[in-house]
Design a protein around this motif. Structure first.
Motif, PDB file in Angstrom:
ATOM      1  N   ARG A   1     -15.994  16.005  15.422  1.00 23.65           N
ATOM      2  CA  ARG A   1     -16.862  14.550  15.696  1.00 23.65           C
ATOM      3  C   ARG A   1     -18.267  15.745  13.953  1.00 23.65           C
ATOM      4  NH1 ARG A   1     -20.954  14.569  20.077  1.00 23.65           N
ATOM      5  NH2 ARG A   1     -21.740  13.239  18.914  1.00 23.65           N
ATOM      6  N   MET A   2     -18.026  14.546  13.445  1.00 23.11           N
ATOM      7  CA  MET A   2     -18.638  14.941  11.882  1.00 23.11           C
ATOM      8  C   MET A   2     -19.846  15.015  11.578  1.00 23.11           C
ATOM      9  SD  MET A   2     -15.866  17.381   9.830  1.00 23.11           S
ATOM     10  CE  MET A   2     -14.723  17.397  10.672  1.00 23.11           C
ATOM     11  N   ALA A   3     -21.217  15.465  11.257  1.00 26.05           N
ATOM     12  CA  ALA A   3     -22.356  14.668  10.775  1.00 26.05           C
ATOM     13  C   ALA A   3     -22.063  13.791   9.638  1.00 26.05           C
ATOM     14  CB  ALA A   3     -23.318  15.693  10.764  1.00 26.05           C
ATOM     15  N   ALA A   4     -22.645  12.792   9.883  1.00 25.82           N
ATOM     16  CA  ALA A   4     -22.068  11.855   8.630  1.00 25.82           C
ATOM     17  C   ALA A   4     -23.742  11.577   8.213  1.00 25.82           C
ATOM     18  CB  ALA A   4     -22.513  10.205   9.145  1.00 25.82           C
ATOM     19  N   LEU A   5     -24.327  12.514   6.981  1.00 25.32           N
ATOM     20  CA  LEU A   5     -24.850  13.529   5.909  1.00 25.32           C
ATOM     21  C   LEU A   5     -24.783  13.550   4.958  1.00 25.32           C
ATOM     22  CD1 LEU A   5     -27.029  15.489   8.608  1.00 25.32           C
ATOM     23  CD2 LEU A   5     -27.253  13.387   8.288  1.00 25.32           C
ATOM     24  N   ASP A   6     -25.693  13.468   4.175  1.00 24.21           N
ATOM     25  CA  ASP A   6     -25.079  14.057   2.769  1.00 24.21           C
ATOM     26  C   ASP A   6     -26.131  15.891   2.671  1.00 24.21           C
ATOM     27  OD1 ASP A   6     -28.175  14.005   2.228  1.00 24.21           O
ATOM     28  OD2 ASP A   6     -27.326  11.947   0.772  1.00 24.21           O
ATOM     29  N   LEU A   7     -25.679  16.043   1.211  1.00 21.66           N
ATOM     30  CA  LEU A   7     -25.871  17.179   0.925  1.00 21.66           C
ATOM     31  C   LEU A   7     -27.385  17.503   1.109  1.00 21.66           C
ATOM     32  CD1 LEU A   7     -24.920  20.208   0.878  1.00 21.66           C
ATOM     33  CD2 LEU A   7     -25.712  19.224  -2.065  1.00 21.66           C
ATOM     34  N   GLU A   8     -28.478  16.669   0.619  1.00 17.49           N
ATOM     35  CA  GLU A   8     -30.132  16.713   0.526  1.00 17.49           C
ATOM     36  C   GLU A   8     -29.832  16.642   2.518  1.00 17.49           C
ATOM     37  OE1 GLU A   8     -33.571  17.399  -1.503  1.00 17.49           O
ATOM     38  OE2 GLU A   8     -31.331  17.190  -2.020  1.00 17.49           O
ATOM     39  N   GLU A   9     -30.098  15.165   2.875  1.00 17.09           N
ATOM     40  CA  GLU A   9     -29.965  15.027   4.820  1.00 17.09           C
ATOM     41  C   GLU A   9     -29.386  16.134   5.967  1.00 17.09           C
ATOM     42  OE1 GLU A   9     -29.502  10.348   4.401  1.00 17.09           O
ATOM     43  OE2 GLU A   9     -27.606  11.590   4.411  1.00 17.09           O
ATOM     44  N   THR A  10     -27.798  17.072   5.243  1.00 21.13           N
ATOM     45  CA  THR A  10     -28.268  18.298   6.047  1.00 21.13           C
ATOM     46  C   THR A  10     -29.505  19.447   5.909  1.00 21.13           C
ATOM     47  OG1 THR A  10     -25.834  17.671   5.808  1.00 21.13           O
ATOM     48  CG2 THR A  10     -26.356  20.101   6.139  1.00 21.13           C
ATOM     49  N   ALA A  11     -29.481  20.015   4.216  1.00 23.69           N
ATOM     50  CA  ALA A  11     -30.246  20.965   3.646  1.00 23.69           C
ATOM     51  C   ALA A  11     -31.424  20.579   4.876  1.00 23.69           C
ATOM     52  CB  ALA A  11     -30.846  20.175   2.733  1.00 23.69           C
ATOM     53  N   ASP A  12     -32.515  19.234   5.255  1.00 20.70           N
ATOM     54  CA  ASP A  12     -33.600  18.464   5.326  1.00 20.70           C
ATOM     55  C   ASP A  12     -33.046  19.037   6.887  1.00 20.70           C
ATOM     56  OD1 ASP A  12     -34.776  17.986   3.051  1.00 20.70           O
ATOM     57  OD2 ASP A  12     -33.966  15.895   3.400  1.00 20.70           O
TER      58      ASP A  12
END
Length: 267
Positions: A26-37
């Motif tokens: 199961r992977m987080a469906a977040l982009d780079l900026e969202e993951t950092a936030d």
């Protein structure tokens, strides 16, 4: 799934993160900026859960190893959040899901986004792993890039027994917001599993693979065009054929099979 049953506090802390199953994980469906936030928000005093959140990353090699190594699979399923650090994972999700992974979240890129945000907010780092020379060089370069970033400590990863336990106690006493652990798969995941109960003052632990080698300058990243089409593994093999050629010859075919047979849409 297994991680939902055994990791209830982590599930609650990440409940708002959309996920998609890719290659069996199961992977987080977040982009780079969202993951950092997300990582920044996780270190807010009101968001802490009494232990560090455990974030790790998966690529094709990890998918292949999880499918054949039960212990490695258990270590990854224990993570609170898994990022897709591989362009083939993103491409496969776009072919098979109406809500695909938005982009690859490479730890080598994520580190810099988090560092900029942490520098602005006064968040603190501890960098643990790699050899002593690599660790020192990586920390020195990070301090040059982000002069106001608070790095409260650092250590190489070649510690064992009582020396390692003492280092864990030291890290917990320093209470970094972010502990970057670069010991390689599955050693870094095993470190998190063993020592999380002793790191209650840490906000987030992010496993980091070869991050420190890139930060130190001892390794170069693949050209952007190779990264975009999912051939960064080929670049790494060209640089380290003796170490990596057989690894990728054995894991890449299995990873491709998993990417097209063990995917599920967002839930």
């Amino acid at each position: 799934m297994l991680e939902r049953r055994v990791n209830l506090d982590g599930r609650a802390a990440t409940a708002d993160v959309p996920r998609i199953t890719v290659g069996g994980l199961r992977m987080a469906a977040l982009d780079l900026e969202e993951t950092a936030d997300f990582m920044i928000e996780a270190t807010d005093p009101d968001s802490r859960i009494g232990r560090p959140l455990f974030l790790t990353s998966a690529n094709g090699e990890v998918l292949a190893r999880c499918s054949t190594e039960p212990q490695t699979e258990r270590l990854f399923r224990a993570a609170d959040l898994i990022n897709a650090d591989g362009q083939p994972l993103v491409a496969a999700s776009k072919l098979q899901s109406w809500f695909p992974l938005p982009e690859r979240v490479a730890t080598t890129d994520l580190f810099h986004v988090v560092a900029r945000k942490a520098e602005a907010l006064g968040r603190t780092f501890y960098m643990f792993g790699a050899s002593e020379a690599e660790n020192i060089a990586a920390v020195a370069n990070v301090q040059k890039m982000y002069p106001k970033l608070k790095i409260v400590g650092h250590s190489h990863g070649y510690l064992r027994g009582e020396e390692l336990r003492a280092k864990v106690e030291e890290i917990n006493a320093l209470a970094p917001d972010y502990l970057w652990v670069a010991l390689g798969v599955p050693n870094e995941q095993a470190f998190v599993k063993e020592f999380t109960p002793h790191l209650t003052n840490v906000g987030v632990i992010k496993t980091s693979g070869g991050l420190f080698n890139f930060l130190s300058g001892s390794r170069s990243r693949a050209p952007q065009w190779m990264q975009k089409i999912g051939l960064e593994w080929a670049w790494r093999t060209l640089l380290e054929p003796r170490r990596l050629l057989w690894r990728y010859l054995t894991t890449n075919p299995r990873a491709l099979y998993l990417l097209f047979s063990r995917n599920r849409p967002l839930y």
